[in-house]
Design an enzyme around this catalytic site. Structure first.
Site, mmCIF file in Angstrom:
data_model
loop_
_atom_site.group_PDB
_atom_site.id
_atom_site.type_symbol
_atom_site.label_atom_id
_atom_site.label_comp_id
_atom_site.label_asym_id
_atom_site.label_seq_id
_atom_site.Cartn_x
_atom_site.Cartn_y
_atom_site.Cartn_z
ATOM 1 N N CYS A 170 5.092 12.205 5.960
ATOM 2 C CA CYS A 170 4.883 10.807 5.547
ATOM 3 C C CYS A 170 6.109 10.195 4.894
ATOM 4 C CB CYS A 170 3.674 10.734 4.641
ATOM 5 S SG CYS A 170 2.242 11.492 5.437
ATOM 6 N N HIS A 311 3.987 4.587 -2.640
ATOM 7 C CA HIS A 311 3.444 5.447 -1.595
ATOM 8 C C HIS A 311 1.925 5.236 -1.571
ATOM 9 C CE1 HIS A 311 3.287 8.551 1.325
ATOM 10 N NE2 HIS A 311 2.522 9.338 0.591
ATOM 11 N N GLU A 322 1.867 9.432 -8.875
ATOM 12 C CA GLU A 322 2.983 8.521 -8.606
ATOM 13 C C GLU A 322 3.104 7.481 -9.718
ATOM 14 O OE1 GLU A 322 2.582 6.048 -5.140
ATOM 15 O OE2 GLU A 322 4.695 5.452 -5.154
ATOM 16 N N LYS A 343 -0.768 0.045 1.825
ATOM 17 C CA LYS A 343 -1.689 0.927 2.571
ATOM 18 C C LYS A 343 -3.126 0.483 2.367
ATOM 19 C CE LYS A 343 1.169 5.121 2.759
ATOM 20 N NZ LYS A 343 2.306 4.849 1.849
ATOM 21 N N HIS A 348 -2.675 4.405 6.251
ATOM 22 C CA HIS A 348 -1.504 5.266 6.114
ATOM 23 C C HIS A 348 -0.933 5.542 7.507
ATOM 24 C CE1 HIS A 348 1.365 8.017 4.803
ATOM 25 N NE2 HIS A 348 0.635 8.909 4.178
ATOM 26 N N PHE A 407 3.886 15.678 3.052
ATOM 27 C CA PHE A 407 3.483 17.082 3.019
ATOM 28 C C PHE A 407 4.737 17.957 3.043
ATOM 29 C CE2 PHE A 407 -1.087 16.949 5.006
ATOM 30 C CZ PHE A 407 -1.534 16.261 3.904
#
Lengths: 421, 79
Positions: A170, A311, A322, A343, A348, A407
């Site tokens: 991502c 994010h 975050e 998002k 996403h 990830f």
């Protein structure tokens, strides 16, 4: 190092085909989420996704025939068609169509994807099992490889500079833009077509992300409410699809040809968590170091940042980690910044997320407006940071930061600044 | 054109995205119809699928034109 500016934008998203149609609907607070109706979802825990609206190409709909010949569409997974669409838009927007050898060799492509052609791999694996190897198409491999997005775009437009691709889950889109900018800064290219693309809405990907407990499962009957970053009822991310591509250009090169300059990339930072394959470090240290590295590179102070495109995937764990990292970064300047997660509107987009979100940062600077975090009805934590709940915020934005975390514990932050004049 | 010839033509038009008028017996897949080496592999697979027969690699190598394909399939087609 040489200065790098953004001179072209292209996008296909769950809110439409094109940068302006998407941006308009983002500012309207719309959601691209719906129940998946292209395959059976009855046995999946998450049955929703943010899906590109397909149509004849009018009214902001996506018509693949406008971007790739039908005979070629059959050979590739959708992520390559989306990349072709966004790249063409970006090159047209930049009015950059190199037609001599020197310009072509000075123009490269770096379009990445998080997972590439997963649905084609799934379908072909079944074909192999049921009917044997003689039925596997010669286009199976080149139509699934992630770097073939860059490959197809370079062939279509005759771009002979560096041809590269990023695969960092991502964080892909952000890394692609940051790394492509570095290639220009170091002189390997004068122009780069950079971004990310993803087509993950398939049974296999939905099953895989659901098994990792990453997806929202509580809103199958109200899809548009499912992506709700920072809200107390959030329960996972909503899968999205699409592509974002920018044209990056060396500053003097852009000026010399009279190109419209949207913004300058002044900072790019990266870090690794070295912690866990899917979970961020609880103290948000990886995110903090990524943002801090970008800020250092930009030579700015935290108080200079006006807008952050988070994010913010709408997962229970990630959003607050975050937020904590951003608060640590900003300190006393926290109350001055607006931070939102787009998002909430488009879901996403995995490997495309960082690219479309960098474009939203460019537009936030252009229009002096912070896009909203929709569905943020009840924030789960108190913060001095303006999370731009529900409606956009008109405010001065000269410097914007975009965060992407993937990830594997891979983090990237890109900082963009308005160019005076 | 024979019935098999018509079916061959339809497959070629679909796979190579060419005008039907260009798909004549003498047309070479690579030289006249813009196919590359991967396209020709896929074309042979499509013929096998449509006509229910197997086209061995050594036979496939001799199928260079629309007419070659029609001629081969008129002899070997099973469906």
């Amino acid at each position: 190092m040489r200065r790098v500016v953004v001179t072209g934008l292209g996008m296909v998203s769950p809110l439409g085909c094109g940068v302006e149609p998407t941006w308009k609907r983002i500012l309207n607070g719309e959601s691209g989420a719906k129940r998946i109706d292209t395959f059976d979802v009855s046995d999946l825990t998450s049955q929703i996704a943010c899906v590109i609206p397909r149509g004849d190409g009018t009214g902001g709909t996506f018509n693949p025939d406008q971007w790739m010949e039908p005979k070629d569409q059959r050979k590739v997974d959708d992520f390559i068609i989306y990349a072709m669409c966004a790249a063409k838009q970006a090159l047209d927007d930049a009015n950059w169509h190199p037609d001599n050898e020197d310009d072509r060799c000075a123009t490269g492509v770096m379009i990445g994807s998080g997972i590439g052609g997963l649905s084609g791999i799934a379908d072909t694996a079944l074909l192999l099992k049921e009917r044997g190897p003689r039925k596997v198409s010669p286009f199976f491999i080149p139509g699934r490889l992630i770097n073939l997005a860059s490959g197809y775009v370079s062939i279509e437009h005759g771009l002979k500079g560096p041809n590269h691709s990023v695969v960092t889950a991502c964080s892909t889109g952000a890394h692609a833009i940051g790394d492509a900018g570095r290639l220009i800064a170091l002189g390997d290219a004068d122009v780069m077509v950079a971004g990310g693309t993803e087509s993950p809405i398939s049974r296999l990907a939905m099953a895989g992300f659901a098994a990792a407990r990453a997806l929202s499962t509580n809103f199958n009957e109200a899809p548009e409410k499912a992506s709700r970053p920072y809200d107390r009822d959030r329960d996972g991310f909503v899968m999205g699809e699409g592509a974002g591509v920018v044209v990056l250009e060396e500053y003097e090169h852009a000026k010399a040809r009279g190109a419209r300059i949207y913004a300058e990339i002044i900072g790019y930072g990266m870090s690794g968590d070295a912690y866990h394959i899917t979970s961020p470090t609880p103290d948000g240290d990886g995110a903090f170091r990524s943002m801090n590295a970008a800020m250092k590179r930009a030579g700015i102070a935290a108080a200079d940042i006006d807008y952050i495109n988070a994010h913010g995937t709408s997962t229970p764990l990630g959003d607050e980690i975050e937020l904590g990292a951003v608060q640590r970064l900003l300190g006393n300047a926290a109350s001055k910044v607006s931070m939102s997660s787009t998002k909430s509107s488009i879901g996403h987009l995995l490997g495309a997320a960082g690219a479309v979100e960098a474009i939203f940062c460019v537009l936030a600077i252009r229009d002096n407006i912070a896009p909203p975090t929709i569905n943020l009805d009840n924030p789960s934590v108190e913060t001095a940071i303006d999370l731009v709940a529900l409606t956009p915020r008109k405010r001065e934005i000269n410097i914007a930061l975009s965060n992407s975390f993937g990830f594997g514990g891979t983090n990237a932050s890109v900082i963009l600044q308005r160019v005076a004049g | 054109m024979s019935e098999i010839g018509e079916r061959v033509k339809k497959i070629v038009v679909e796979h190579l995205g060419v005008e039907p008028e260009k798909v004549v017996d003498a047309a070479s897949f690579i030289d006249d119809l813009g196919a590359d080496s991967l396209d020709t592999v896929e074309l042979v697979m499509a013929f096998e699928e449509e006509f229910g027969c197997e086209i061995p690699d050594d036979a496939a190598e001799t199928i260079l034109t629309v007419g070659d394909a029609t001629k081969f399939l008129e002899k070997n087609a099973k469906s």
